[in-house]
Design a protein around this motif. Structure first.
Motif, PDB file in Angstrom:
ATOM      1  N   LYS A 113       0.896  -1.564   0.021  1.00 55.54           N
ATOM      2  CA  LYS A 113      -0.544  -0.352   0.406  1.00 55.54           C
ATOM      3  C   LYS A 113       0.959   1.410  -0.159  1.00 55.54           C
ATOM      4  CE  LYS A 113      -3.538   2.497   2.811  1.00 55.54           C
ATOM      5  NZ  LYS A 113      -4.476   2.262   4.091  1.00 55.54           N
ATOM      6  N   VAL A 114       1.842   1.122   0.883  1.00 56.97           N
ATOM      7  CA  VAL A 114       3.012   2.247   0.809  1.00 56.97           C
ATOM      8  C   VAL A 114       4.327   2.125  -0.458  1.00 56.97           C
ATOM      9  CG1 VAL A 114       2.465   2.962   3.103  1.00 56.97           C
ATOM     10  CG2 VAL A 114       4.463   1.019   2.541  1.00 56.97           C
ATOM     11  N   GLY A 115       3.594   1.444  -1.113  1.00 57.68           N
ATOM     12  CA  GLY A 115       5.134   1.814  -2.191  1.00 57.68           C
ATOM     13  C   GLY A 115       6.038   0.931  -2.307  1.00 57.68           C
ATOM     14  N   ALA A 116       6.156   0.070  -0.950  1.00 61.95           N
ATOM     15  CA  ALA A 116       7.302  -1.158  -0.917  1.00 61.95           C
ATOM     16  C   ALA A 116       7.603  -1.539  -2.556  1.00 61.95           C
ATOM     17  CB  ALA A 116       7.004  -2.410  -0.169  1.00 61.95           C
ATOM     18  N   LEU A 117       8.924  -1.962  -2.820  1.00 62.01           N
ATOM     19  CA  LEU A 117       8.958  -2.661  -4.056  1.00 62.01           C
ATOM     20  C   LEU A 117       9.250  -4.025  -3.989  1.00 62.01           C
ATOM     21  CD1 LEU A 117      13.019  -0.669  -4.289  1.00 62.01           C
ATOM     22  CD2 LEU A 117      10.060  -0.237  -5.455  1.00 62.01           C
ATOM     23  N   ALA A 118       9.563  -4.413  -2.731  1.00 62.33           N
ATOM     24  CA  ALA A 118       9.115  -6.582  -2.468  1.00 62.33           C
ATOM     25  C   ALA A 118       9.261  -6.358  -1.433  1.00 62.33           C
ATOM     26  CB  ALA A 118       9.951  -6.667  -3.223  1.00 62.33           C
ATOM     27  N   PHE A 119       8.141  -7.362  -0.948  1.00 63.70           N
ATOM     28  CA  PHE A 119       8.215  -8.043   0.897  1.00 63.70           C
ATOM     29  C   PHE A 119       8.460  -9.528   0.440  1.00 63.70           C
ATOM     30  CE2 PHE A 119       5.374  -8.518   4.123  1.00 63.70           C
ATOM     31  CZ  PHE A 119       6.079  -8.153   5.361  1.00 63.70           C
ATOM     32  N   GLY A 120       9.017 -10.119   1.382  1.00 62.98           N
ATOM     33  CA  GLY A 120       9.453 -11.583   1.945  1.00 62.98           C
ATOM     34  C   GLY A 120       9.736 -11.570   3.225  1.00 62.98           C
ATOM     35  N   ILE A 121       9.849 -13.632   3.117  1.00 64.03           N
ATOM     36  CA  ILE A 121       9.872 -13.723   4.230  1.00 64.03           C
ATOM     37  C   ILE A 121      12.039 -13.836   4.438  1.00 64.03           C
ATOM     38  CG2 ILE A 121      10.236 -15.776   5.895  1.00 64.03           C
ATOM     39  CD1 ILE A 121       7.757 -16.766   4.798  1.00 64.03           C
ATOM     40  N   THR A 156      11.444 -13.858  11.071  1.00 61.48           N
ATOM     41  CA  THR A 156      11.813 -11.959   9.999  1.00 61.48           C
ATOM     42  C   THR A 156      10.928 -11.945   8.684  1.00 61.48           C
ATOM     43  OG1 THR A 156      13.470 -11.891  11.886  1.00 61.48           O
ATOM     44  CG2 THR A 156      13.327 -10.591  10.314  1.00 61.48           C
ATOM     45  N   VAL A 157      10.881 -10.974   8.897  1.00 60.65           N
ATOM     46  CA  VAL A 157      10.195 -10.500   6.945  1.00 60.65           C
ATOM     47  C   VAL A 157      11.227  -9.739   6.643  1.00 60.65           C
ATOM     48  CG1 VAL A 157       7.456 -10.940   7.152  1.00 60.65           C
ATOM     49  CG2 VAL A 157       7.840  -9.019   8.382  1.00 60.65           C
ATOM     50  N   PHE A 158      10.936  -8.957   5.553  1.00 65.91           N
ATOM     51  CA  PHE A 158      11.344  -7.638   5.488  1.00 65.91           C
ATOM     52  C   PHE A 158      10.611  -6.732   4.062  1.00 65.91           C
ATOM     53  CE2 PHE A 158      12.670 -11.032   2.217  1.00 65.91           C
ATOM     54  CZ  PHE A 158      13.088 -10.583   1.315  1.00 65.91           C
ATOM     55  N   ALA A 159      11.479  -5.756   4.330  1.00 64.60           N
ATOM     56  CA  ALA A 159      10.133  -5.282   2.992  1.00 64.60           C
ATOM     57  C   ALA A 159      11.216  -4.266   2.318  1.00 64.60           C
ATOM     58  CB  ALA A 159       9.306  -3.697   3.541  1.00 64.60           C
ATOM     59  N   VAL A 160      11.323  -4.193   0.959  1.00 63.64           N
ATOM     60  CA  VAL A 160      12.356  -3.647  -0.312  1.00 63.64           C
ATOM     61  C   VAL A 160      11.965  -1.990  -0.445  1.00 63.64           C
ATOM     62  CG1 VAL A 160      14.208  -3.419  -2.111  1.00 63.64           C
ATOM     63  CG2 VAL A 160      13.167  -5.492  -0.802  1.00 63.64           C
ATOM     64  N   CYS A 161      12.757  -1.220  -0.216  1.00 63.81           N
ATOM     65  CA  CYS A 161      11.864   0.113   0.148  1.00 63.81           C
ATOM     66  C   CYS A 161      12.607   1.045  -0.870  1.00 63.81           C
ATOM     67  CB  CYS A 161      12.083   0.713   1.572  1.00 63.81           C
ATOM     68  SG  CYS A 161      10.666   0.109   2.367  1.00 63.81           S
ATOM     69  N   SER A 162      12.545   2.369  -1.743  1.00 63.31           N
ATOM     70  CA  SER A 162      13.153   2.763  -2.358  1.00 63.31           C
ATOM     71  C   SER A 162      13.404   3.948  -2.144  1.00 63.31           C
ATOM     72  CB  SER A 162      12.270   3.150  -3.548  1.00 63.31           C
ATOM     73  OG  SER A 162      11.004   4.194  -3.136  1.00 63.31           O
TER      74      SER A 162
END
Length: 316
Positions: free
Chosen positions: A257-265, A271-277
């Motif tokens: 929703k906030v535009g993160a490039l990717a999201f995963g485990i 632990t999860v991670f979001a790739v952000c610009s």
């Protein structure tokens, strides 16, 4: 005799699209430590002390501690190489939670082997050390793989070759990407997370996996980072493992929703991670995860980047 300390950073295993063959080191942008440390100094007899915020989560029997096993394995390899290893006193600062998906066991192993190698004047080269690290990691997870130990030791993002040498290849990094990472506080066993996966994948899934990984590696080298981000989707493990992670779907939805490039485990989870610009976007995702994904007082969230350097050794 010199006294040394080795710091080994946390890592993301798989990085979504590279099951068992891709990994990345992590470094919080605020400078806080996210990794285990091992101190080493001369002693009359071998000893191990364990300290740190997650020391109490480890088994009380120090003879079964992975750092003790690293020492004995290292001594055996020294003997095979015709070199002598003297007794040492080791201290493990356990800063990473166990079963977190942040390469906790890998961090302890890498810090231990790096400290031992430096202390005994670097008898083993990087590929030899990595092989030793992978073997000890395999004793915990049930299979030898390098997607945590390699980036933890070498830094950056690493691709495993499957060959004896070189074991890994370093991939180009995007300095503008930030990673919002969050450990929920629960523990997920690597072995259990592997057991939940199917023993075989269908042809369509295999083709998607190969296509994504090929495109990703090409895109990084071509500096087409938008293309690289577009294929960061886990078709192998996430569909099964997310059932072990309360709040995963909601966290992914917010990140998108906030535009993160990717999201995963990260690795086996939780632990999860979001790739952000941007850093600001990563901070927004991190704040959400801290409030909604964390399950107990052990959980935490950080904004990180991938460091170019891996394990660091300092003279005490």
């Amino acid at each position: 005799m010199k006294a040394l300390k080795a710091y080994a950073p946390a890592s993301i295993g798989n990085v979504s699209l590279g099951f068992d063959v891709l990994g990345a080191a992590l470094a919080p942008v605020d400078g806080s430590k996210l990794g285990d440390e091992v101190e080493i100094q001369a002693a009359d007899t071998f000893s191990l002390e364990v300290t740190g915020p997650f020391a109490h989560k480890l088994p009380g029997d120090l003879s079964s501690n992975i750092v003790t096993k690293c020492y004995h394995f290292f001594c055996e390899e020294m003997q095979k190489a015709g070199r002598a290893a003297s007794p040492v006193a080791l201290t493990l600062h356990k800063n990473l939670p166990i079963g977190s998906g942040l390469g906790s066991s890998a961090s302890s192993i890498v810090a231990a082997f790096t400290a031992l190698n430096a202390y005994f004047d670097n008898p083993f080269d990087k590929d030899t050390l990595l092989t030793m690290m992978g073997e000890l990691e395999g004793q915990i997870s049930g299979s030898v793989h390098y997607d945590n130990v390699a980036p933890c030791y070498l830094g950056g993002m690493t691709l495993m070759t499957g060959a004896p040498s070189p074991l890994t290849l370093s991939l180009p990094l995007n300095d503008d990407w930030y990673y919002a990472i969050c450990y929920s506080g629960i523990s997920v066993s690597t072995a259990a997370a592997r057991d939940i996966l199917p023993k075989q994948v269908d042809m369509a899934t295999a083709l998607t996996f190969g296509r994504q990984l090929g495109v990703f590696v090409h895109a990084l080298h071509a500096k087409d980072f938008a293309l690289a981000a577009s294929v960061m989707n886990d078709v192998i493990a996430e569909p099964y493992r997310k059932s072990l992670l309360p709040g995963f779907d909601e966290a992914r939805a917010f990140s998108e929703k906030v535009g993160a490039l990717a999201f995963g485990i990260s690795g086996s989870g939780p632990t999860v991670f979001a790739v952000c610009s941007s850093k600001a976007q990563a901070e927004e995702v991190s704040a959400y995860l801290s409030k909604h994904y964390v399950q107990n007082e052990d959980g935490f969230s950080h904004v990180c980047q991938i460091p170019k350097a891996g394990t660091q050794v300092a003279v005490q």
